[in-house]
Design an enzyme around this catalytic site. Structure first.
Site, PDB file in Angstrom:
ATOM      1  CB  SER A 108      45.045  34.181  46.635  1.00 15.33           C
ATOM      2  OG  SER A 108      44.168  34.575  45.602  1.00 15.33           O
ATOM      3  CE  LYS A 160      29.671  52.045  31.918  1.00 10.99           C
ATOM      4  NZ  LYS A 160      31.022  51.744  31.396  1.00 10.99           N
TER       5      LYS A 160
END
Length: 279
Positions: A108, A160
């Site tokens: 990764s 949000k």
């Protein structure tokens, strides 16, 4: 350049002595890639933590090459990109080759870092690849109610509070996250193709998030050879001096002092990242 080298270079006759050895700098990039370090984890990689080591590694006036000793299961994509880009900036400025050596794992973000090198080597048992994107968390939708706790969440902006762990998961939030993952994955794939180029010997199966051992990674073109740092450097630069550039640690990190709760959570998260590769 060290203070001694600077002084020596200004003294006529001494700067041209033939007994001064070439240098190969070694930088250790060990740990989870994360914006914040914790005294409870097995090291951490971010631009702030490794900047001093990288700068010193590329600062030798007799520098022949820089070796990156990588042992990382990945982590934050932004820090992976920042560190890799800094390595390339310094390498291009100095005009020296960069060699990467994978230890237990370069997966990764760890493989993202390795691709900053001109050549990549790994041990035959190293885990290499994992070209993908992952994120995870927990859902606590019933936990507060069980203990009689009322949560009050106020926002301005309808998105949000996306993926709030104390609220039921919304399908539209999951879809948004998947799109974000796809964009990050595309950036990762582009970086690997840019750095590895024609050396890649397989198609899209390279970018499924899978990992491979050293020999298979060579076959796929993810790395250039099986070997360790000592073997390769001894063959390439037999007369060079090996200089390890260690990052400077903050005082609290040296003393092992940190916020206990935050450090414990970071340690658990780091352990989970290593555990994905059986380490």
């Amino acid at each position: 350049m060290s203070v001694t080298d600077k002084l020596t270079s200004r003294i006529p006759g001494l700067a041209d002595r033939g007994d001064r050895k070439d240098v190969v700098s070694v930088v250790k990039l060990h740990g989870v890639i994360t914006p914040q370090a914790s005294p409870l984890t097995r090291g951490a990689i971010n631009l702030s933590a490794v900047e001093s080591a990288l700068t010193r590694a590329f600062d030798h006036d007799r520098l022949k090459a820089v070796a990156l000793l990588i042992n990382s299961p990945g982590g934050a994509p932004t820090q992976s990109g920042l560190v890799a880009e800094r390595i390339r900036q310094l390498a291009d400025k100095k005009g020296v080759p960069v060699l990467a050596f994978a230890e237990d794992v370069a997966a990764s973000g760890g493989y993202w870092l390795a691709c900053a090198a001109d050549e990549i080597f790994a041990h035959r048992t190293s885990l290499v690849g994992s070209i993908g994107v992952i994120s995870g968390g927990f859902g606590f939708t019933g936990l507060l109610e069980r203990f009689g706790v009322e949560r009050r969440l106020h926002t301005a902006g309808e998105n949000k509070s996306r993926l709030d762990p104390f609220s039921p998961e919304k399908p539209e939030d999951v879809e948004w996250l998947k799109k974000l993952h796809s964009q990050l994955h595309e950036l990762f794939v582009t970086w690997v193709k840019e750095r590895r180029g024609d050396r890649l010997n397989a198609g899209d199966e390279l970018f499924t998030g899978d990992v491979w051992l050293g020999a298979k990674a060579v076959e796929l073109g993810l790395i250039d050879g099986v070997g360790n740092l000592r073997e390769v450097l001894a063959e390439r630069y037999p007369d060079a001096e090996i200089a390890v550039a260690e990052p400077k640690k903050p005082l609290l990190a040296k003393l092992g002092i940190g916020a206990p709760a935050a450090s414990l959570l970071e340690a658990v998260s780091a352990k989970a990242t290593w555990a994905r590769f059986g380490l």
